[in-house]
Scaffold this motif. Structure first.
Motif, PDB file in Angstrom:
ATOM      1  N   GLY A 251       0.781  -1.071  -0.051  1.00  0.00           N
ATOM      2  CA  GLY A 251      -0.025   0.231  -0.146  1.00  0.00           C
ATOM      3  C   GLY A 251       0.778   1.246  -0.045  1.00  0.00           C
ATOM      4  N   GLU A 252       2.290   1.156   0.154  1.00  0.00           N
ATOM      5  CA  GLU A 252       2.847   2.391   0.275  1.00  0.00           C
ATOM      6  C   GLU A 252       3.451   2.595  -1.395  1.00  0.00           C
ATOM      7  OE1 GLU A 252       4.298   4.142   2.641  1.00  0.00           O
ATOM      8  OE2 GLU A 252       3.375   3.311   4.298  1.00  0.00           O
ATOM      9  N   GLY A 253       3.037   1.930  -2.391  1.00  0.00           N
ATOM     10  CA  GLY A 253       3.702   2.060  -3.828  1.00  0.00           C
ATOM     11  C   GLY A 253       5.093   1.750  -3.761  1.00  0.00           C
ATOM     12  N   THR A 254       5.701   1.061  -2.824  1.00  0.00           N
ATOM     13  CA  THR A 254       7.120   0.723  -2.819  1.00  0.00           C
ATOM     14  C   THR A 254       7.507  -0.537  -2.240  1.00  0.00           C
ATOM     15  OG1 THR A 254       9.382   1.670  -2.457  1.00  0.00           O
ATOM     16  CG2 THR A 254       7.695   2.046  -0.973  1.00  0.00           C
ATOM     17  N   THR A 255       8.480  -0.949  -2.211  1.00  0.00           N
ATOM     18  CA  THR A 255       9.198  -2.220  -1.416  1.00  0.00           C
ATOM     19  C   THR A 255       9.882  -1.649  -0.209  1.00  0.00           C
ATOM     20  OG1 THR A 255      11.174  -2.761  -2.680  1.00  0.00           O
ATOM     21  CG2 THR A 255       8.720  -3.584  -3.377  1.00  0.00           C
ATOM     22  N   ILE A 256      10.546  -2.630   0.568  1.00  0.00           N
ATOM     23  CA  ILE A 256      11.291  -2.401   1.646  1.00  0.00           C
ATOM     24  C   ILE A 256      12.837  -1.876   0.941  1.00  0.00           C
ATOM     25  CG2 ILE A 256      11.814  -4.631   1.950  1.00  0.00           C
ATOM     26  CD1 ILE A 256      12.085  -1.927   4.631  1.00  0.00           C
ATOM     27  N   SER A 257      13.018  -2.714   0.016  1.00  0.00           N
ATOM     28  CA  SER A 257      14.412  -2.470  -0.642  1.00  0.00           C
ATOM     29  C   SER A 257      14.487  -0.849  -1.408  1.00  0.00           C
ATOM     30  CB  SER A 257      14.736  -3.562  -1.582  1.00  0.00           C
ATOM     31  OG  SER A 257      14.883  -4.788  -0.722  1.00  0.00           O
ATOM     32  N   ARG A 258      13.396  -0.589  -2.012  1.00  0.00           N
ATOM     33  CA  ARG A 258      13.252   0.413  -2.805  1.00  0.00           C
ATOM     34  C   ARG A 258      13.298   1.631  -1.813  1.00  0.00           C
ATOM     35  NH1 ARG A 258       8.732  -1.010  -7.418  1.00  0.00           N
ATOM     36  NH2 ARG A 258       9.981  -2.353  -8.668  1.00  0.00           N
ATOM     37  N   TRP A 259      12.364   1.413  -0.752  1.00  0.00           N
ATOM     38  CA  TRP A 259      12.522   2.594   0.365  1.00  0.00           C
ATOM     39  C   TRP A 259      14.015   2.821   1.113  1.00  0.00           C
ATOM     40  CZ3 TRP A 259      12.652   2.802   5.832  1.00  0.00           C
ATOM     41  CH2 TRP A 259      12.262   4.209   6.346  1.00  0.00           C
ATOM     42  N   ILE A 260      14.578   1.627   1.379  1.00  0.00           N
ATOM     43  CA  ILE A 260      15.897   1.839   1.740  1.00  0.00           C
ATOM     44  C   ILE A 260      16.945   2.950   0.724  1.00  0.00           C
ATOM     45  CG2 ILE A 260      18.068   0.578   2.353  1.00  0.00           C
ATOM     46  CD1 ILE A 260      16.320  -1.577   3.302  1.00  0.00           C
ATOM     47  N   GLN A 261      16.633   2.518  -0.560  1.00  0.00           N
ATOM     48  CA  GLN A 261      17.409   3.048  -1.532  1.00  0.00           C
ATOM     49  C   GLN A 261      17.056   4.616  -1.339  1.00  0.00           C
ATOM     50  OE1 GLN A 261      18.861   1.605  -5.352  1.00  0.00           O
ATOM     51  NE2 GLN A 261      17.452   3.001  -6.277  1.00  0.00           N
ATOM     52  N   GLN A 262      15.829   4.864  -1.297  1.00  0.00           N
ATOM     53  CA  GLN A 262      15.094   6.024  -1.344  1.00  0.00           C
ATOM     54  C   GLN A 262      15.757   7.034  -0.279  1.00  0.00           C
ATOM     55  OE1 GLN A 262      10.880   6.506  -1.706  1.00  0.00           O
ATOM     56  NE2 GLN A 262      11.108   8.306  -0.063  1.00  0.00           N
ATOM     57  N   ARG A 263      15.811   6.416   1.011  1.00  0.00           N
ATOM     58  CA  ARG A 263      16.350   7.247   2.134  1.00  0.00           C
ATOM     59  C   ARG A 263      17.699   7.411   2.005  1.00  0.00           C
ATOM     60  NH1 ARG A 263      16.056   9.778   4.282  1.00  0.00           N
ATOM     61  NH2 ARG A 263      16.536   9.194   6.520  1.00  0.00           N
ATOM     62  N   ARG A 264      18.606   6.343   1.413  1.00  0.00           N
ATOM     63  CA  ARG A 264      20.002   6.641   1.235  1.00  0.00           C
ATOM     64  C   ARG A 264      20.229   7.914   0.229  1.00  0.00           C
ATOM     65  NH1 ARG A 264      21.838  -0.072   1.011  1.00  0.00           N
ATOM     66  NH2 ARG A 264      22.675   0.151   3.191  1.00  0.00           N
ATOM     67  N   LEU A 265      19.311   7.848  -0.913  1.00  0.00           N
ATOM     68  CA  LEU A 265      19.594   8.902  -1.718  1.00  0.00           C
ATOM     69  C   LEU A 265      19.393  10.200  -1.343  1.00  0.00           C
ATOM     70  CD1 LEU A 265      17.933   7.092  -4.890  1.00  0.00           C
ATOM     71  CD2 LEU A 265      20.560   7.776  -4.704  1.00  0.00           C
ATOM     72  N   GLU A 266      18.383  10.319  -0.656  1.00  0.00           N
ATOM     73  CA  GLU A 266      17.986  11.458   0.238  1.00  0.00           C
ATOM     74  C   GLU A 266      19.148  11.936   1.200  1.00  0.00           C
ATOM     75  OE1 GLU A 266      13.036  10.158   0.509  1.00  0.00           O
ATOM     76  OE2 GLU A 266      14.511  10.076   2.326  1.00  0.00           O
ATOM     77  N   GLU A 267      19.661  11.014   2.097  1.00  0.00           N
ATOM     78  CA  GLU A 267      20.733  11.523   2.750  1.00  0.00           C
ATOM     79  C   GLU A 267      21.770  12.015   2.044  1.00  0.00           C
ATOM     80  OE1 GLU A 267      20.495  11.977   6.061  1.00  0.00           O
ATOM     81  OE2 GLU A 267      18.384  11.036   6.196  1.00  0.00           O
ATOM     82  N   CYS A 268      22.256  11.411   0.966  1.00  0.00           N
ATOM     83  CA  CYS A 268      23.224  11.780  -0.042  1.00  0.00           C
ATOM     84  C   CYS A 268      23.075  13.099  -0.679  1.00  0.00           C
ATOM     85  CB  CYS A 268      23.613  10.827  -1.343  1.00  0.00           C
ATOM     86  SG  CYS A 268      24.192   8.939  -0.548  1.00  0.00           S
ATOM     87  N   SER A 269      21.861  13.102  -1.193  1.00  0.00           N
ATOM     88  CA  SER A 269      21.723  14.573  -1.766  1.00  0.00           C
ATOM     89  C   SER A 269      21.433  15.581  -0.776  1.00  0.00           C
ATOM     90  CB  SER A 269      20.047  14.518  -2.235  1.00  0.00           C
ATOM     91  OG  SER A 269      19.098  14.391  -1.509  1.00  0.00           O
ATOM     92  N   ARG A 270      21.152  15.428   0.380  1.00  0.00           N
ATOM     93  CA  ARG A 270      21.324  16.412   1.586  1.00  0.00           C
ATOM     94  C   ARG A 270      22.769  16.478   1.677  1.00  0.00           C
ATOM     95  NH1 ARG A 270      18.052  14.253   5.494  1.00  0.00           N
ATOM     96  NH2 ARG A 270      16.341  15.180   4.440  1.00  0.00           N
ATOM     97  N   GLU A 271      23.642  15.592   1.928  1.00  0.00           N
ATOM     98  CA  GLU A 271      25.015  15.957   2.281  1.00  0.00           C
ATOM     99  C   GLU A 271      25.744  16.699   0.965  1.00  0.00           C
ATOM    100  OE1 GLU A 271      29.043  13.324   3.762  1.00  0.00           O
ATOM    101  OE2 GLU A 271      26.967  12.673   3.887  1.00  0.00           O
ATOM    102  N   LEU A 272      25.508  16.430  -0.155  1.00  0.00           N
ATOM    103  CA  LEU A 272      25.981  16.913  -1.181  1.00  0.00           C
ATOM    104  C   LEU A 272      25.657  18.395  -1.527  1.00  0.00           C
ATOM    105  CD1 LEU A 272      25.462  13.987  -3.832  1.00  0.00           C
ATOM    106  CD2 LEU A 272      27.562  15.071  -3.094  1.00  0.00           C
ATOM    107  N   ALA A 273      24.428  18.923  -0.877  1.00  0.00           N
ATOM    108  CA  ALA A 273      23.937  19.996  -1.034  1.00  0.00           C
ATOM    109  C   ALA A 273      24.533  21.010   0.199  1.00  0.00           C
ATOM    110  CB  ALA A 273      22.583  20.328  -0.845  1.00  0.00           C
ATOM    111  N   ARG A 274      25.164  20.307   1.107  1.00  0.00           N
ATOM    112  CA  ARG A 274      25.890  20.976   2.454  1.00  0.00           C
ATOM    113  C   ARG A 274      27.125  21.802   1.962  1.00  0.00           C
ATOM    114  NH1 ARG A 274      26.181  16.898   6.025  1.00  0.00           N
ATOM    115  NH2 ARG A 274      23.930  16.822   6.061  1.00  0.00           N
ATOM    116  N   ARG A 275      26.934  22.740   2.444  1.00  0.00           N
ATOM    117  CA  ARG A 275      28.191  24.036   2.092  1.00  0.00           C
ATOM    118  C   ARG A 275      29.328  23.672   3.285  1.00  0.00           C
ATOM    119  NH1 ARG A 275      26.271  28.792  -1.238  1.00  0.00           N
ATOM    120  NH2 ARG A 275      24.260  28.119  -2.086  1.00  0.00           N
ATOM    121  N   GLY A 276      30.390  23.710   2.750  1.00  0.00           N
ATOM    122  CA  GLY A 276      31.496  23.861   3.788  1.00  0.00           C
ATOM    123  C   GLY A 276      32.728  23.886   3.142  1.00  0.00           C
ATOM    124  N   ARG A 277      33.889  23.962   4.066  1.00  0.00           N
ATOM    125  CA  ARG A 277      35.170  24.447   3.462  1.00  0.00           C
ATOM    126  C   ARG A 277      35.774  23.318   2.712  1.00  0.00           C
ATOM    127  NH1 ARG A 277      38.629  27.555   8.371  1.00  0.00           N
ATOM    128  NH2 ARG A 277      37.244  29.595   8.335  1.00  0.00           N
TER     129      ARG A 277
END
Length: 321
Positions: A251-277
């Motif tokens: 009923g989520e429109g996804t699977t547990i494996s796809r959701w894990i990948q989605q969450r990993r991609l979300e964290e990667c995208s957030r870290e790549l957008a973070r600014r720093g020296r």
């Protein structure tokens, strides 16, 4: 950068038209319907902190409406947080209406129609973030938009006083501090959405199943960097079968494996957008969040965000997303 737009500089007959253009310029296209007959009065002050837009609206009673036509005119999608400073209002979106008293907080999505009604003179702070920067599931944003938020507990209890202070000091921040504050706001807003979305999971799944699903989600979020994370290891940890684990996500429109990948991609995208020296390499970010093969990560990232990880980093750091 600070922008101040006020109807004081426009002739009486042109004030409303000027105000519509001012809101479109600083926020997003929308239409204003005044609630007073006298010449309309409004003032908006906006500050740009990295990818965060901080605006304060002070105006006469009005209704602000964003329709599908306005959305089609926009170049990007944003998540906005409204903080009512004075006056009383109401924001309607997705079939829900959140009442706003002074100090009230509301989340809304500019990619979908909404109406913000202010029946009396008001002061409203608006914090606008590119939706992609938050890297939140659209379903979670949908669950939280136009809902009443508890202001004395949880993330909202932390976010409200922080945003109140930021609204008054944004113009004093230098570029580097502004970028860091934008990241802080983005992280807090993402945490707020996650917290509220988790608390509004559909109840028809059964209390036991819903509770287990929440525990599984928490476990996955805590172990995203573990390369061995899989349906088998998750099921074993929770003493359930893999089949039952998959049923929890029906009923989520996804699977547990796809959701894990989605969450990993979300964290990667957030870290790549973070600014720093010092910015970590794409390979380092991918491996930190559990991706074994960098090529697979790049293909999955492009499929999810429409651009490569390097292109995403460049676009977010220059405010183009």
């Amino acid at each position: 950068m600070t922008v101040v737009l006020t109807t004081d500089c426009a002739p009486d007959d042109d004030k409303l038209d000027y105000w519509n253009k001012a809101l479109t310029r600083t926020l997003v296209p929308q239409a204003v319907t005044p609630r007073v007959r006298a010449p309309f009065s409004g003032r908006i002050t906006s500050h740009r902190l990295g990818y965060l837009q901080v605006s304060t609206i002070e105006a006469d009673p009005q209704r602000m409406s964003r329709t599908h036509r306005h959305i089609a005119q926009s170049d990007g999608a944003f998540v906005s947080v409204g903080l009512q400073s004075s006056g009383r209002g109401a924001l309607a979106q997705d079939g829900r209406t959140a009442q706003l008293a002074p100090g009230g907080l509301v989340v809304y999505d500019t990619a979908r129609p909404y109406t913000l009604d202010q029946p009396e003179a008001f002061r409203l702070h608006v914090f606008q973030l590119p939706r992609r920067v938050l890297a939140m599931p659209e379903a979670d944003i949908h669950r939280v938009s136009a809902t009443a938020l508890p202001l004395d507990t949880g993330v909202a209890g932390v976010l409200t006083p922080f945003l109140t202070a930021l609204a008054t000091t944004a113009g004093q921040c230098g570029p580097r501090v502004g970028e860091q504050l934008a990241g802080t706001v983005g992280g807090l807003v993402a945490a707020l959405i996650s917290e509220q979305a988790a608390g509004s999971e559909p109840a028809d799944r059964g209390s036991a199943g819903c509770g287990m699903a929440l525990r599984v989600r928490g476990y996955v979020n805590d172990h995203l960097s573990d390369r061995d994370l899989s349906p088998r290891t998750i099921a074993a940890y929770h003493h359930i079968s893999v089949r039952y684990l998959h049923r929890l996500f029906e009923g989520e429109g996804t699977t547990i494996s796809r959701w894990i990948q989605q969450r990993r991609l979300e964290e990667c995208s957030r870290e790549l957008a973070r600014r720093g020296r010092v910015s970590p390499t794409v390979s380092a970010v991918a491996q930190r969040w559990g991706f074994v093969n960098v090529g697979h990560f790049s293909r999955a990232f492009r499929a999810a965000y429409g651009m490569s990880p390097r292109e995403w980093r460049s676009a977010t750091l220059t405010g183009l997303t």
